[in-house]
Each structure stands twice: as structure tokens, then as C-alpha cells.
Write a protein that holds these residues in place. Structure first.
Motif, PDB file in Angstrom:
ATOM      1  N   PHE A  30      -2.568 136.896 -88.732  1.00  0.00           N
ATOM      2  CA  PHE A  30      -2.006 138.081 -89.378  1.00  0.00           C
ATOM      3  C   PHE A  30      -0.572 138.210 -88.881  1.00  0.00           C
ATOM      4  O   PHE A  30      -0.331 138.601 -87.745  1.00  0.00           O
ATOM      5  CB  PHE A  30      -2.817 139.331 -89.030  1.00  0.00           C
ATOM      6  CG  PHE A  30      -4.025 139.529 -89.904  1.00  0.00           C
ATOM      7  CD1 PHE A  30      -4.258 140.749 -90.513  1.00  0.00           C
ATOM      8  CD2 PHE A  30      -4.929 138.519 -90.120  1.00  0.00           C
ATOM      9  CE1 PHE A  30      -5.364 140.943 -91.327  1.00  0.00           C
ATOM     10  CE2 PHE A  30      -6.038 138.687 -90.926  1.00  0.00           C
ATOM     11  CZ  PHE A  30      -6.252 139.911 -91.527  1.00  0.00           C
ATOM     12  N   ARG A  31       0.384 137.895 -89.740  1.00  0.00           N
ATOM     13  CA  ARG A  31       1.794 137.976 -89.372  1.00  0.00           C
ATOM     14  C   ARG A  31       2.414 139.274 -89.874  1.00  0.00           C
ATOM     15  O   ARG A  31       3.302 139.827 -89.250  1.00  0.00           O
ATOM     16  CB  ARG A  31       2.552 136.788 -89.966  1.00  0.00           C
ATOM     17  CG  ARG A  31       2.161 135.461 -89.361  1.00  0.00           C
ATOM     18  CD  ARG A  31       3.025 134.337 -89.901  1.00  0.00           C
ATOM     19  NE  ARG A  31       2.726 133.085 -89.234  1.00  0.00           N
ATOM     20  CZ  ARG A  31       1.876 132.189 -89.692  1.00  0.00           C
ATOM     21  NH1 ARG A  31       1.228 132.413 -90.825  1.00  0.00           N
ATOM     22  NH2 ARG A  31       1.665 131.077 -89.036  1.00  0.00           N
ATOM     23  N   ARG A  32       1.977 139.729 -91.028  1.00  0.00           N
ATOM     24  CA  ARG A  32       2.505 140.945 -91.629  1.00  0.00           C
ATOM     25  C   ARG A  32       1.339 141.896 -91.854  1.00  0.00           C
ATOM     26  O   ARG A  32       0.210 141.452 -92.012  1.00  0.00           O
ATOM     27  CB  ARG A  32       3.148 140.585 -92.973  1.00  0.00           C
ATOM     28  CG  ARG A  32       3.892 141.724 -93.600  1.00  0.00           C
ATOM     29  CD  ARG A  32       4.411 141.336 -94.954  1.00  0.00           C
ATOM     30  NE  ARG A  32       5.510 140.387 -94.833  1.00  0.00           N
ATOM     31  CZ  ARG A  32       6.144 139.882 -95.879  1.00  0.00           C
ATOM     32  NH1 ARG A  32       5.762 140.202 -97.091  1.00  0.00           N
ATOM     33  NH2 ARG A  32       7.131 139.049 -95.720  1.00  0.00           N
ATOM     34  N   TYR A  33       1.612 143.171 -91.891  1.00  0.00           N
ATOM     35  CA  TYR A  33       0.563 144.195 -92.032  1.00  0.00           C
ATOM     36  C   TYR A  33      -0.472 144.027 -90.919  1.00  0.00           C
ATOM     37  O   TYR A  33      -1.670 144.031 -91.156  1.00  0.00           O
ATOM     38  CB  TYR A  33      -0.111 144.135 -93.404  1.00  0.00           C
ATOM     39  CG  TYR A  33       0.855 144.073 -94.544  1.00  0.00           C
ATOM     40  CD1 TYR A  33       1.773 145.095 -94.758  1.00  0.00           C
ATOM     41  CD2 TYR A  33       0.871 142.984 -95.406  1.00  0.00           C
ATOM     42  CE1 TYR A  33       2.673 145.042 -95.788  1.00  0.00           C
ATOM     43  CE2 TYR A  33       1.773 142.925 -96.444  1.00  0.00           C
ATOM     44  CZ  TYR A  33       2.671 143.952 -96.631  1.00  0.00           C
ATOM     45  OH  TYR A  33       3.570 143.884 -97.648  1.00  0.00           O
ATOM     46  N   ASN A  34       0.013 143.857 -89.692  1.00  0.00           N
ATOM     47  CA  ASN A  34      -0.885 143.566 -88.591  1.00  0.00           C
ATOM     48  C   ASN A  34      -1.010 144.724 -87.603  1.00  0.00           C
ATOM     49  O   ASN A  34      -1.407 144.517 -86.465  1.00  0.00           O
ATOM     50  CB  ASN A  34      -0.450 142.299 -87.860  1.00  0.00           C
ATOM     51  CG  ASN A  34       0.973 142.386 -87.356  1.00  0.00           C
ATOM     52  OD1 ASN A  34       1.663 143.371 -87.615  1.00  0.00           O
ATOM     53  ND2 ASN A  34       1.424 141.366 -86.664  1.00  0.00           N
ATOM     54  N   VAL A  56       0.934 132.812 -83.262  1.00  0.00           N
ATOM     55  CA  VAL A  56       0.872 134.268 -83.324  1.00  0.00           C
ATOM     56  C   VAL A  56      -0.225 134.724 -82.373  1.00  0.00           C
ATOM     57  O   VAL A  56      -0.947 133.905 -81.803  1.00  0.00           O
ATOM     58  CB  VAL A  56       0.599 134.796 -84.757  1.00  0.00           C
ATOM     59  CG1 VAL A  56       1.746 134.490 -85.685  1.00  0.00           C
ATOM     60  CG2 VAL A  56      -0.681 134.242 -85.311  1.00  0.00           C
ATOM     61  N   GLN A  71      -2.266 137.686 -83.223  1.00  0.00           N
ATOM     62  CA  GLN A  71      -3.263 138.491 -83.917  1.00  0.00           C
ATOM     63  C   GLN A  71      -3.914 137.695 -85.045  1.00  0.00           C
ATOM     64  O   GLN A  71      -3.240 136.972 -85.776  1.00  0.00           O
ATOM     65  CB  GLN A  71      -2.617 139.747 -84.485  1.00  0.00           C
ATOM     66  CG  GLN A  71      -2.086 140.664 -83.391  1.00  0.00           C
ATOM     67  CD  GLN A  71      -1.222 141.748 -83.968  1.00  0.00           C
ATOM     68  OE1 GLN A  71      -0.249 141.463 -84.631  1.00  0.00           O
ATOM     69  NE2 GLN A  71      -1.589 142.986 -83.712  1.00  0.00           N
TER      70      GLN A  71
END
Length: 148
Positions: A22-26, A40, A42
Motif C-alpha cells: 500500500f503506497r497510496r491511501y495507506n 515499503v 505497509q
């Protein structure tokens, strides 16, 4: 990503052997050690999404096989997920109230293509002659006449 690798990745997600980074909206997404391979921290294992994508990729593979493409050389050229119109239902709350109970569907588009074979450049024995313009040819002829 090759199609076989994508299918193997989704199966591993369902078995919780690999996580989806999860890179965005994490915000609020927990950390896991499996996310390190994606650089990453997450990641999660979205079961429902993985099952839908796995079903879609198998269908795309079947369609490609039906068209006569080689299934082992297929790669995912493009994949995109778009929002679809929300479906509206209602949920009943305390004291006679009603709240919306919305679903959030999506449209998924996948484009597969065959991976091209890498062709090595042939070795050239004789160098290719450069194309010379008419103007330059005339100049060279004039120089040769003047030297003679």
C-alpha cells in the motif's frame, strides 16, 4: 508483469505468502514484513479483490488462448480500475431512522499482449556506405578534375 507471475502473485496473496503493498491511501494500514520486498512498510492481503482479479486474469488467458495467442508469452500491458456508479440500498437504524447502504463497485480493464522475442543485431561484415548528396558529389568531382 508476465501473466503467469501475476496469477502466482494473486494465489500467494490468498495464501498470505505475499502481501499487496500500500503506497497510496495507506492511512491506518498496518505494517508487515512481507512489504519489504516492495521497498515499503505497509501492506495487506485483500482476499475479495484478489479473487476477483484472479478470476478476471484466468478469463483473459482463456480469451487469448481462444484467439490463438501463446499463453506462456502473455504479459499484462495495461490494467486500470475505475469507479462505477454506486448502487443504493437502505439500512434500518434505531428510533425509526434509515441510513443509506451504498456499494462501491468498479470497472476493471485489462489488456494482455504477447511478449516479443529479443532479436540480436546481425553482425555486419562490410560497413554500410553513407549516402552522399548530389551537391557533395558534384563538389568531389570538381575537386578531382582540378587536381588532374
Amino acid at each position: 508483469m508476465p501473466l503467469r507471475r501475476a496469477i502466482r502473485f494473486l494465489k500467494n496473496v490468498l495464501e498470505k505468502k505475499e502481501c499487496v503493498p500500500f503506497r497510496r491511501y495507506n492511512g491506518g494500514v498496518g505494517r508487515c514484513a512481507q512489504a519489504k520486498q516492495w521497498s515499503v512498510t505497509q501492506g495487506r492481503w485483500p482476499k475479495k479483490s484478489a479473487e476477483f482479479l484472479l478470476q478476471l486474469l484466468r478469463n483473459a488467458e482463456s480469451n487469448a488462448d481462444n484467439k490463438g495467442l501463446d499463453a506462456d508469452r502473455l504479459v499484462i500491458d495495461h490494467i486500470q480500475v475505475n469507479r462505477a456508479p454506486k448502487m443504493r440500498r437502505r439500512t434500518y437504524r434505531a428510533h425509526g431512522r434509515i441510513n443509506p447502504y451504498m456499494s462501491s463497485p468498479c470497472h476493471i480493464e485489462v489488456i494482455l499482449g504477447e511478449k516479443e522475442d529479443v532479436v540480436s543485431k546481425p553482425t555486419e561484415e562490410e560497413p554500410v556506405k553513407k549516402k552522399v548528396s548530389k551537391k557533395k558529389l558534384n563538389r568531389q568531382k570538381a575537386q578531382n578534375r582540378s587536381t588532374e
